[in-house]
Design an enzyme around this catalytic site. Sequence first.
Site, PDB file in Angstrom:
ATOM      1  NE  ARG A 249      -3.080   2.394   3.077  1.00  0.00           N
ATOM      2  CZ  ARG A 249      -3.393   2.932   4.232  1.00  0.00           C
ATOM      3  NH1 ARG A 249      -2.946   2.397   5.354  1.00  0.00           N
ATOM      4  NH2 ARG A 249      -4.147   3.996   4.278  1.00  0.00           N
TER       5      ARG A 249
ATOM      6  CG  ASN B  55      -1.558   3.368  12.694  1.00  0.00           C
ATOM      7  OD1 ASN B  55      -2.455   4.196  12.482  1.00  0.00           O
ATOM      8  ND2 ASN B  55      -0.531   3.211  11.881  1.00  0.00           N
TER       9      ASN B  55
ATOM     10  CD  GLU C  14      -3.114   9.568  17.667  1.00  0.00           C
ATOM     11  OE1 GLU C  14      -3.415  10.173  18.733  1.00  0.00           O
ATOM     12  OE2 GLU C  14      -3.368  10.020  16.541  1.00  0.00           O
TER      13      GLU C  14
HETATM   14  C1  DQA Z   1      -1.909   6.384   9.188  1.00  0.00           C
HETATM   15  C2  DQA Z   1      -2.297   7.792   8.731  1.00  0.00           C
HETATM   16  C3  DQA Z   1      -3.782   7.886   8.438  1.00  0.00           C
HETATM   17  O1  DQA Z   1      -4.115   9.194   8.016  1.00  0.00           O
HETATM   18  C4  DQA Z   1      -4.171   6.909   7.342  1.00  0.00           C
HETATM   19  O2  DQA Z   1      -5.562   6.935   7.130  1.00  0.00           O
HETATM   20  C5  DQA Z   1      -3.673   5.535   7.581  1.00  0.00           C
HETATM   21  C6  DQA Z   1      -2.377   5.320   8.203  1.00  0.00           C
HETATM   22  C7  DQA Z   1      -0.381   6.227   9.340  1.00  0.00           C
HETATM   23  O3  DQA Z   1       0.021   5.236   9.941  1.00  0.00           O
HETATM   24  O4  DQA Z   1       0.376   7.044   8.854  1.00  0.00           O
HETATM   25  O5  DQA Z   1      -4.316   4.566   7.175  1.00  0.00           O
HETATM   26  O6  DQA Z   1      -2.487   6.143  10.456  1.00  0.00           O
END
Ligand code: DQA
Length: 155
Positions: free
Chosen positions: A21, A78, A102
Amino acid sequence: MTTGPLLWLLHGPNLNMLGQREPDVYGSQTLESINTQSVTLAKSLGLRLESFQSNHEGELVDRIQQALGQNVKGLILNPAAFTHTSVALRDALAAVALPFVEVHLSNIHRREPFRSHSYFSDKAEAVVCGMGPLGYESAIRFFQKYLLTTTTPSR
Ligand code: DQA
């Protein structure tokens, strides 16, 4: 059997696709590899760590609620896209009142403006973003210190 305080590492939607991804944003490491490394690091620091990923908000709410019955001492989360949308996950964290860190792989403040707002940061013990998988390592190391020096929950 490994002993020590138990941490849960929770991953939100689309993080199961790490590696494939948007590698320019999220890097090339797979979720499985991040989880394996996290378990190994936690063990070496005298902690236990279990991981869980879901693309479904309700499943993550259920999992957070279950932490109470499992003697979990801290959460590393996350929330992925739910970071920017989920009052339900925020409320679940408030309900269990467990300390949490977080983590975001990317620097959410350097991206689209809607990513700058988090429903979690003001309740987190700490927030790590933009460090890639190193963010998980930092969160585990943080908890080792936190759990050794904090005897009562902060809230
Ligand atoms: C994320 C950042 C978020 O904005 C995004 O939707 C993700 C991954 C990151 O790990 O950078 O899916 O949490």
